[in-house]
Design an enzyme around this catalytic site. Sequence first.
Site, PDB file in Angstrom:
ATOM      1  N   ASP A   1     -17.951 -20.320  40.764  1.00 53.24           N
ATOM      2  CA  ASP A   1     -16.558 -19.920  40.198  1.00 53.24           C
ATOM      3  C   ASP A   1     -15.491 -20.919  40.814  1.00 53.24           C
ATOM      4  O   ASP A   1     -15.277 -20.950  41.923  1.00 53.24           O
ATOM      5  CB  ASP A   1     -16.165 -18.276  40.779  1.00 53.24           C
TER       6      ASP A   1
ATOM      7  N   ASP B   1     -18.144  -5.442  34.097  1.00 58.69           N
ATOM      8  CA  ASP B   1     -17.745  -5.474  35.351  1.00 58.69           C
ATOM      9  C   ASP B   1     -17.207  -4.050  36.014  1.00 58.69           C
ATOM     10  O   ASP B   1     -16.403  -3.244  35.209  1.00 58.69           O
ATOM     11  CB  ASP B   1     -16.372  -6.455  35.238  1.00 58.69           C
TER      12      ASP B   1
END
Length: 243
Positions: free
Chosen positions: A129, A8
Amino acid sequence: MILFPAIDLKDGQCVRLVQGDMDRATVFSDTPAQQAKVFETQGFEWLHLVDLNGAFEGKPVNGAAVEDILKTVSLPAQLGGGIRSLAQIEAWLDKGIARVILGTAALRDPDLVKEACKKWPGKIAVGIDAKDGFVAVEGWAEVSDIQALDLAKQFEDAGVAAIIYTDIARDGAMQGMNVDGTADLANSVGIPIIASGGVTNLDDLHALKAAKAPGIVGVISGRAIYDGRLDPAEALALLKEAA
């Protein structure tokens, strides 16, 4: 089942967030490309890359770091975060990204996903998500009134390569995976599912394999690998075993 180590990217660094909160970031590497190289030497077969700044800003931000990774390793990589147009998808595929993940765009502009799937078969994934079952977008800053399963079903016949399903409440929190929710999604749609959020140790991978959901084809792990709670060799060996 493929194990995807997560890289990330925030401000050019390799970080992990807790529940998507940019103010709760732990930096694990100042050189993401070198971290990718470590993953390659450990035997991983894919990389999962996220441009966190891009997810919030709605445009690619950590492009230089991604390109460095692509130049450093030969592993295929999937990339999400701030990719909102056909031109951006094409640019990343041309640079060597194996699969582009569309999250916010999947909710806001589902036709874009369908068009991209037709143009680049096998190269488009959808990122879903969920927070309490509802889809969150814009770097998880906004929660919609659309349920994760309803969004997934919109793409049943679109040719989506995979759905990356993340339970936001579990992500980075080291509290274990939402195995039941992931299995329910996998058993409700015909699209391959990649599980994400909450992997803590080998027990989570055992649970995922035991979930009786053949549609789950992969799992993403970040903090557990960086913290040493998940040994790459053991995890890779486990996931390669027959169910």
